[in-house]
Design a protein around this motif. Structure first.
Motif, short mmCIF file in Angstrom:
data_model
loop_
_atom_site.label_atom_id
_atom_site.label_comp_id
_atom_site.label_asym_id
_atom_site.label_seq_id
_atom_site.Cartn_x
_atom_site.Cartn_y
_atom_site.Cartn_z
N THR A 165 20.63 22.64 80.73
CA THR A 165 20.29 22.13 79.41
C THR A 165 19.74 23.30 78.61
N VAL A 166 19.86 23.20 77.30
CA VAL A 166 19.35 24.25 76.41
C VAL A 166 18.57 23.61 75.28
N ASP A 167 17.65 24.38 74.70
CA ASP A 167 16.95 23.95 73.50
C ASP A 167 16.57 25.19 72.71
N GLY A 168 16.14 24.97 71.51
CA GLY A 168 15.77 26.10 70.65
C GLY A 168 16.87 26.41 69.66
N ALA A 169 17.17 27.70 69.51
CA ALA A 169 18.07 28.17 68.46
C ALA A 169 19.54 28.14 68.85
N CYS A 170 19.92 27.30 69.80
CA CYS A 170 21.32 27.22 70.21
C CYS A 170 21.62 25.81 70.73
N SER A 171 22.90 25.56 70.92
CA SER A 171 23.31 24.32 71.56
C SER A 171 24.36 24.65 72.62
N LEU A 172 24.46 23.78 73.61
CA LEU A 172 25.36 23.99 74.74
C LEU A 172 26.73 23.43 74.39
N VAL B 46 28.05 30.11 84.13
CA VAL B 46 28.79 30.62 82.99
C VAL B 46 28.78 29.53 81.94
N MET B 47 28.37 29.89 80.72
CA MET B 47 28.21 28.89 79.67
C MET B 47 28.73 29.39 78.34
N SER B 48 29.04 28.47 77.45
CA SER B 48 29.33 28.79 76.06
C SER B 48 28.20 28.21 75.23
N LEU B 49 27.56 29.06 74.44
CA LEU B 49 26.43 28.65 73.60
C LEU B 49 26.77 28.86 72.14
N ALA B 50 26.46 27.86 71.32
CA ALA B 50 26.63 27.97 69.87
C ALA B 50 25.25 28.31 69.28
N ALA B 51 25.15 29.49 68.69
CA ALA B 51 23.88 29.96 68.14
C ALA B 51 23.71 29.43 66.72
N GLU B 52 22.58 28.80 66.45
CA GLU B 52 22.27 28.24 65.13
C GLU B 52 20.79 28.44 64.84
N ARG B 53 20.41 29.64 64.51
CA ARG B 53 19.01 29.95 64.21
C ARG B 53 18.74 29.74 62.72
N ALA B 54 17.74 28.94 62.42
CA ALA B 54 17.35 28.68 61.03
C ALA B 54 16.53 29.86 60.50
N LEU B 55 16.59 30.06 59.19
CA LEU B 55 15.81 31.14 58.57
C LEU B 55 14.32 30.98 58.80
N THR B 56 13.88 29.77 59.00
CA THR B 56 12.45 29.51 59.22
C THR B 56 12.03 29.70 60.68
N ASP B 57 13.00 29.95 61.57
CA ASP B 57 12.71 30.16 62.99
C ASP B 57 12.33 31.63 63.19
N HIS B 58 11.04 31.89 63.33
CA HIS B 58 10.56 33.27 63.43
C HIS B 58 10.70 33.84 64.83
N GLU B 59 10.96 33.01 65.84
CA GLU B 59 11.05 33.51 67.21
C GLU B 59 12.49 33.71 67.67
N GLY B 60 13.36 32.76 67.41
CA GLY B 60 14.77 32.90 67.75
C GLY B 60 15.13 32.72 69.21
N TYR B 61 14.32 31.99 69.97
CA TYR B 61 14.61 31.78 71.38
C TYR B 61 15.63 30.67 71.59
N CYS B 62 16.54 30.90 72.49
CA CYS B 62 17.45 29.89 73.02
C CYS B 62 17.06 29.73 74.48
#
Length: 126
Positions: A62-69, A80-96
Motif C-alpha cells: 500500500t502507498v500513501d502521501g504524494a503518490c498512488s499505486l 516491482v511497482m508502478s507509482l503515479a506521482a501527484e505532489r501538490a504545491l502545498t506539500d512541503h515534504e513530498g514523501y511517497c
C-alpha cells in the motif's frame, strides 16, 4: 498402552517440528536490501520502481502521501511497482510512503516526489 504412548510422543514431536517450520517461514518483510530505485520520482508521471527486500514474496503493498499505486508484483527478493506521482504545491515534504505487509508483519520506507521546474519556481516565488 505403551504403543499408544509412543504414538502420542511421535505425534507431539511431529507437531513441534511443523510448528517450528511454520514460524521459520513466516517472517516480517525486511527492506534493508538497498533501497528503492529510483528514489526520486518526477511529479505528474507514472514510474516503475523496484524495491529490493527479504521475505516479500506474496506480500501486499500500500502507498500513501504524494503518490498512488498503479500496480505491483511482490517477488521473492523484490517488489516491482508502478507509482503515479501527484505532489501538490502545498506539500512541503513530498514523501511517497511504501508499506509492505505479510502475515508476520509490516515494513515501510519512502521515496521522494520532486516538483517540476515550473512548480519549483512557483514554490520559490511564494
Amino acid at each position: 498402552m505403551r504403543v499408544m504412548g509412543l504414538m502420542l510422543a511421535r505425534f507431539a514431536v511431529a507437531s513441534a517440528v511443523l510448528s517450528i517450520d511454520c514460524l521459520a517461514t513466516a517472517q516480517k518483510p525486511d527492506l534493508h536490501a538497498g533501497g528503492a530505485t529510483p528514489s526520486l520520482l518526477e511529479n505528474h508521471k507514472t514510474t516503475k520502481v523496484m524495491l529490493p527486500g527479504y521475505h516479500v514474496a506474496g506480500s501486499t503493498l500500500t502507498v500513501d502521501g504524494a503518490c498512488s499505486l498503479v500496480s505491483y508484483e511482490a517477488g521473492e527478493n523484490q517488489v516491482v511497482m508502478s507509482l503515479a506521482a501527484e505532489r501538490a504545491l502545498t506539500d512541503h515534504e513530498g514523501y511517497c510512503n511504501l508499506h509492505v505487509k505479510n502475515a508476520a508483519g509490516e515494513a515501510s520506507t519512502w521515496v521522494m516526489v520532486g516538483f517540476t521546474d515550473g512548480e519549483q519556481a512557483q514554490v520559490n516565488a511564494a
